[in-house]
Design an enzyme around this catalytic site. Structure first.
Site, PDB file in Angstrom:
ATOM      1  N   SER A   1      47.212  41.949  51.050  1.00  0.00           N
ATOM      2  CA  SER A   1      46.613  40.685  50.641  1.00  0.00           C
ATOM      3  C   SER A   1      45.186  40.534  51.142  1.00  0.00           C
ATOM      4  O   SER A   1      44.817  41.030  52.210  1.00  0.00           O
ATOM      5  CB  SER A   1      47.459  39.527  51.183  1.00  0.00           C
ATOM      6  OG  SER A   1      46.834  38.281  50.974  1.00  0.00           O
TER       7      SER A   1
ATOM      8  N   HIS B   1      53.997  34.047  41.175  1.00  0.00           N
ATOM      9  CA  HIS B   1      53.445  33.870  42.521  1.00  0.00           C
ATOM     10  C   HIS B   1      54.534  33.368  43.472  1.00  0.00           C
ATOM     11  O   HIS B   1      54.293  32.528  44.345  1.00  0.00           O
ATOM     12  CB  HIS B   1      52.269  32.897  42.503  1.00  0.00           C
ATOM     13  CG  HIS B   1      51.244  33.179  43.561  1.00  0.00           C
ATOM     14  ND1 HIS B   1      50.135  33.951  43.331  1.00  0.00           N
ATOM     15  CD2 HIS B   1      51.161  32.810  44.863  1.00  0.00           C
ATOM     16  CE1 HIS B   1      49.406  34.030  44.434  1.00  0.00           C
ATOM     17  NE2 HIS B   1      50.017  33.345  45.382  1.00  0.00           N
TER      18      HIS B   1
ATOM     19  N   TYR C   1      41.603  37.952  45.702  1.00  0.00           N
ATOM     20  CA  TYR C   1      41.262  36.611  45.238  1.00  0.00           C
ATOM     21  C   TYR C   1      39.750  36.601  45.016  1.00  0.00           C
ATOM     22  O   TYR C   1      38.988  36.843  45.957  1.00  0.00           O
ATOM     23  CB  TYR C   1      41.615  35.545  46.267  1.00  0.00           C
ATOM     24  CG  TYR C   1      43.084  35.250  46.409  1.00  0.00           C
ATOM     25  CD1 TYR C   1      43.809  34.722  45.342  1.00  0.00           C
ATOM     26  CD2 TYR C   1      43.753  35.477  47.611  1.00  0.00           C
ATOM     27  CE1 TYR C   1      45.160  34.441  45.475  1.00  0.00           C
ATOM     28  CE2 TYR C   1      45.098  35.195  47.755  1.00  0.00           C
ATOM     29  CZ  TYR C   1      45.797  34.673  46.676  1.00  0.00           C
ATOM     30  OH  TYR C   1      47.126  34.400  46.802  1.00  0.00           O
TER      31      TYR C   1
ATOM     32  N   LYS D   1      47.629  40.324  38.153  1.00  0.00           N
ATOM     33  CA  LYS D   1      48.866  39.738  38.671  1.00  0.00           C
ATOM     34  C   LYS D   1      48.965  38.262  38.306  1.00  0.00           C
ATOM     35  O   LYS D   1      48.043  37.491  38.568  1.00  0.00           O
ATOM     36  CB  LYS D   1      48.913  39.886  40.192  1.00  0.00           C
ATOM     37  CG  LYS D   1      50.177  39.353  40.862  1.00  0.00           C
ATOM     38  CD  LYS D   1      50.093  39.584  42.360  1.00  0.00           C
ATOM     39  CE  LYS D   1      51.371  39.211  43.081  1.00  0.00           C
ATOM     40  NZ  LYS D   1      51.620  37.755  43.065  1.00  0.00           N
TER      41      LYS D   1
ATOM     42  N   THR E   1      44.576  38.678  41.304  1.00  0.00           N
ATOM     43  CA  THR E   1      45.515  37.559  41.179  1.00  0.00           C
ATOM     44  C   THR E   1      44.878  36.441  40.373  1.00  0.00           C
ATOM     45  O   THR E   1      43.814  35.939  40.738  1.00  0.00           O
ATOM     46  CB  THR E   1      45.941  37.059  42.567  1.00  0.00           C
ATOM     47  OG1 THR E   1      46.622  38.122  43.245  1.00  0.00           O
ATOM     48  CG2 THR E   1      46.875  35.865  42.449  1.00  0.00           C
TER      49      THR E   1
END
Length: 354
Positions: free
Chosen positions: A119, A253, A141, A229, A167
């Site tokens: 992440s 998510h 992100y 995603k 994402t």
């Protein structure tokens, strides 16, 4: 907090796995309330219970009298060989579950021969994760300050990330929900370990200005393939592939963002059918048993990403427990494939489910 021993020394690490409900109950005993609440996420009418229930509603139509003696779970994901289609999802705040965070998870992943998602919101430096040697993809992100995104993506690639997970289903935070103060989490768990900024800003809040052009922009930064995603529609999946995506992840998510969306189990067949062989399709959200994994593979996923069960295992026994969890999934997935009359993942398809 437990690291490599069970709480109270009463539950051995070699208990039968996968036992996700049992792991979650154990984790609830050792995790601080604010961490447990963050990991569990939404607890309303929609969320992971609904996702898991939907996966459990899939029914199989097994073959009989098929030779499965040489069964194999091996496959590839974007060209990377893996021993199992059960991958580990990118999840934030793993150091809140265990002091070693993604380093511990990566050790288990490496020993099982699978792949790790990392992440943006990790408290572990990329170099420490890369040193373990497990293949990994970096989950991105895109932030309003794109120079920060550019910097972190370039450093992830330099550290060995072999793909980017863009994402797209988390456009900012929900202002109606209580938010943990970013600096507190950062100081406690190092959640911005790979982001260069000293202002105390919550750097991992996703921008609301994403577009299809960002797929090409990300890929062009360092030349890595981009997997999108958060896709739940066939038309969106096709547009992502047309824009250059090497793959899509069907995902809600973990039930965190839109509380009345379709489930991943319902969205997967139409996405897989629309994409065909133009890109690879993966899925996450709500997968809790090897039967769920088999159902996802039959419905068109090349591989699945396992999320919260890994957090529960990490919290209750570190890398040894995560390895045991993944091993349990693989062993039981082999059992399911034998029962379906399939000797390889290539033999799984929609004809095996009803």
């Amino acid at each position: 907090m437990r690291t490599d021993e069970p709480a109270g020394g009463t539950r051995p690490l070699d208990r039968p796995l996968p036992d996700v409900a049992g792991l979650e109950a154990e984790a609830a005993e050792v995790l601080p309330a604010h961490v447990l609440g963050y990991f569990r996420g939404p607890t309303g009418a929609y969320g992971i219970p609904t996702e898991a229930e939907r996966w459990s509603q899939v029914r199989f139509r097994p073959h009989v009298l098929r030779n499965t003696r040489d069964l194999s779970l091996a496959t590839t994901v974007l060209g990377t060989p893996v021993a199992s289609p059960v991958l580990v999802a990118p999840m934030a705040q793993q150091r809140a579950a265990h002091p070693d965070g993604e380093v511990a998870t990566a050790k288990a992943v490496s020993r099982r021969g699978t792949l790790l998602g990392v992440s943006t919101n990790t408290g572990v430096p990329f170099a420490d994760i890369a040193a373990v040697g497990a293949p990994w993809w970096f989950q991105v992100y895109v932030m309003d300050d794109r120079t920060i995104t550019t910097d972190v993506v370039q450093r992830a690639a330099a550290a060995g990330a072999s793909a980017l997970i863009l994402t797209v289903d988390a456009p900012g935070t929900d202002p109606s929900q209580p938010q943990h103060e970013p600096r507190t989490w950062s100081e406690r768990y190092g959640m911005q370990a790979n982001l260069r900024d000293d202002t105390g800003r919550n750097l991992v809040t996703a921008t609301r200005s994403l577009s299809l052009d960002d797929i090409g922009w990300l890929s062009g930064l360092i030349g890595l393939p981009v997997v999108v995603k958060g896709v739940l529609r066939a038309d969106d999946a096709v547009m992502c592939v047309d824009a250059g995506a090497a793959g899509v992840i069907v995902s809600t998510h973990g039930g965190r963002c839109l509380t009345q969306s379709t489930t991943s189990a319902d969205a997967l067949p139409e996405v897989a059918s629309a994409v065909g062989d133009r890109a690879e399709v993966y899925v996450d959200s709500g997968l809790r048993t090897p039967e769920h994994v088999a159902a996802a593979l039959c419905l068109g996923a090349r591989a699945v990403f396992l999320g919260r069960p890994v957090l529960w295992a990490l919290a209750t026994g570190g890398d040894a427990r995560v390895e045991r969890l993944l091993s349990g999934f693989d062993t039981q997935l082999e059992r399911v494939l034998h029962s379906l009359g399939a000797a390889s993942l290539d033999e799984l398809g929609p004809d095996l489910v009803a």
